[in-house]
Design a protein around this motif. Sequence first.
Motif, short mmCIF file in Angstrom:
data_model
loop_
_atom_site.label_atom_id
_atom_site.label_comp_id
_atom_site.label_asym_id
_atom_site.label_seq_id
_atom_site.Cartn_x
_atom_site.Cartn_y
_atom_site.Cartn_z
N PRO A 246 34.25 17.45 17.12
CA PRO A 246 34.10 16.59 18.31
C PRO A 246 35.36 15.78 18.55
O PRO A 246 36.13 15.51 17.62
CB PRO A 246 32.93 15.69 17.94
CG PRO A 246 32.17 16.44 16.91
CD PRO A 246 33.19 17.23 16.15
N ASP A 249 37.40 13.05 16.25
CA ASP A 249 37.20 13.24 14.81
C ASP A 249 38.49 13.54 14.08
O ASP A 249 38.59 13.32 12.87
CB ASP A 249 36.21 14.37 14.57
CG ASP A 249 34.79 13.92 14.83
OD1 ASP A 249 34.62 12.77 15.28
OD2 ASP A 249 33.87 14.70 14.60
N HIS A 439 29.00 12.32 10.97
CA HIS A 439 29.74 11.96 9.76
C HIS A 439 28.82 11.33 8.70
O HIS A 439 27.61 11.44 8.78
CB HIS A 439 30.92 11.05 10.11
CG HIS A 439 31.70 11.60 11.27
ND1 HIS A 439 32.66 12.56 11.12
CD2 HIS A 439 31.61 11.36 12.61
CE1 HIS A 439 33.14 12.88 12.31
NE2 HIS A 439 32.53 12.17 13.23
N GLU A 452 33.27 5.01 12.32
CA GLU A 452 32.36 5.82 13.11
C GLU A 452 31.03 6.08 12.42
O GLU A 452 29.96 5.95 13.02
CB GLU A 452 33.03 7.15 13.49
CG GLU A 452 32.13 8.05 14.31
CD GLU A 452 32.80 9.33 14.78
OE1 GLU A 452 33.99 9.55 14.43
OE2 GLU A 452 32.15 10.11 15.47
N HIS A 510 28.29 10.28 18.31
CA HIS A 510 29.65 10.10 17.77
C HIS A 510 30.35 8.93 18.45
O HIS A 510 29.93 8.46 19.51
CB HIS A 510 30.48 11.38 17.97
CG HIS A 510 30.11 12.47 17.03
ND1 HIS A 510 30.90 12.84 15.98
CD2 HIS A 510 29.00 13.27 16.98
CE1 HIS A 510 30.30 13.82 15.31
NE2 HIS A 510 29.15 14.10 15.91
N VAL A 511 31.44 8.51 17.80
CA VAL A 511 32.33 7.50 18.36
C VAL A 511 33.68 8.16 18.57
O VAL A 511 34.14 8.94 17.73
CB VAL A 511 32.45 6.29 17.40
CG1 VAL A 511 33.59 5.36 17.82
CG2 VAL A 511 31.14 5.52 17.35
ZN ZN Z 1 32.73 12.06 15.35
#
Ligand code: ZN
Length: 627
Positions: A246, A249, A439, A452, A510-511
């Motif tokens: 993603p 990442d 993660h 994250e 996700h971040v």
């Molecule tokens: Zn991520």
Amino acid sequence: MKKPAIFLSFALACGGAAAQGVSPADPFLRQAPAQATPTLRGVATAPTAAPAGNLNLTGMQNATFGNPRTSNNGSQTRVVFDLAPGVTYTLMPTFAGLRIDVQGARVLPAVTAALGSSVSEYRAGGGQATVVTPFPLSFTEGWRASEATLATGGRVLILEFGAVVSGGASDSLRALVRNSPPTTTAATAEANAVLNSPLGLRAAGSGTGTPGAAPATVSPPSRTTQTQTPAPVATRPTAANPDQLPPGDTVQPGKQFPPAPALPDANAARPSALTGRVAGQVQPGALLTAPRIGKNPGLTRLVLDLPPGSTYQIQPTALGLRIELTGLSVMPQNAQNVSPEVRTWRFEPTTAGVEITLVTATPTTARSGWRAQLLPPTPGSDRARLALDLSPALANLTPLAPSERLVAAVPPVPATRGTAILALSANYVQPRVVLDPGHGGRDPGAVGSVIEKEVTLNVALRVRDLLRAAGVDVVMTRDSDRALNSVKNTDLQMRAQTGSPGTQLFVSIHVNAMEANTALRGYGIETWWNPNHPMSSSLASILQRQMVGVTGAFSRGLKSNQSLSVLRNSRIPAALVEIGYASHPVDGLNLQDANYLDRVAVGIAQGIREALTSGVTAGNAVGGGGK
Ligand SMILES: [Zn+2]
């Protein structure tokens, strides 16, 4: 916070502004009809190399430039101009967008807001057109330009904009690109007029994005070489790696921009007042002075010094903010290209007092894009200070009311064929979804102002609780700080395959992050999908709309990707949400804020509910089930 495109007529945009005393560089003045003679142009623009010998005076009576066609592909916006014979132009990427200086045609006057997620405004007139972007452009980043010849023989200029678009001008157009001009006198004066302020504002210009990085080389002019190939379409090159990670990442932790200094007693959880009044008696003849401006990475602070008895009223608009003041007057004045967050400020006298127009990078809402605080006078002054913070990344951090946090019960959904687990009737089952906090364990994900893996778990647990209370069976890929497997690809496959037959939806959280040199361009929310299932794009669309609606965050739109492993390997409708940027000084504060995470979670939960109740489910797709 995206709004539908709004077209403002010239008369409306000008609003009867007093023209006297306004600098000829005022973008609003440039809307004056049909003054595109070469002489006037020469006055308004910096002396630069126009393409030599191409000025076509004979064609000028009839040829026009403008009325672009626009289209959007995810977060990218394409703008296409027809080029009449003999028209020449130069392109100038700036921190505010792309300026096009046109010769050989009359530029049709226009002010248009929000052509798409990557074009916040289009302005034209007086020999030039500007495509305003919500992020700064460099010579090669944020935009792409090419020419094409249509089957009809007509020539078009194709511009594409997006935070992840790169390339700049095509080879054949490179000679038409020039550096940003020095800032206008007004803007420079403004930038220098900062700030012996007791607010501790940073000096102007420090730490803001570097506009228009110089090109390494400029190829010789090649105006005769027209691009004959079809227009490039707005697709991103997909990596050869079929198990792409993603976005964000793979970003290494880099230099962090410090957040802007907080205002005294600032509390982002309190909604900023749209109106206010300074204590005391109105002073006859009080004049408003130019705003004091503090530039911080990703955020501009504008301070108005208000005399006793004055009042203010703030109206969020598609262009920025309009502020009505009473109890004082002003000489008309303005400044342009103030900062990446503030394109223009403009003061105009009205019968009641003063009208202030702030043109900002992106539209504002009552709760996002800006914050304001009325501060008392400093010792030795009788003027109160209205401090306005402007950033497209400022989201709604006010707490949700209990009723707003309630996700209504989700009724049973049609069973996937042959998998009637927990069947409530012959064909209906309790809905089940998988939540995947990205993660975990030794894999922290993006590291910036937040880590994250911690934020994704925090949000996922909130979503889980909201959905369980609504009668949804929630399966977590992880509910603690751990990875599913020490091998990344195996880990992602295990996440994608979590859930048993009968699971309806898969949502990965996700971040995002950007590399340090582009960190100020990354803010807001985006949602990714993969053609793994016919319903995945619908799920992504619903999630994006709900998250942006509840948070007020900037919408970066939908993105599709063929190779995101965690989506591609899922057999049910799947989406991956990127809830903000750990690398952005303002978005990073959002991600540290419990109210923001709560709003993101409610947006995701409401989105999942909407999907389940509107038929966006694993068992309800033509040929559903995927591969
Ligand atoms: Zn991520």
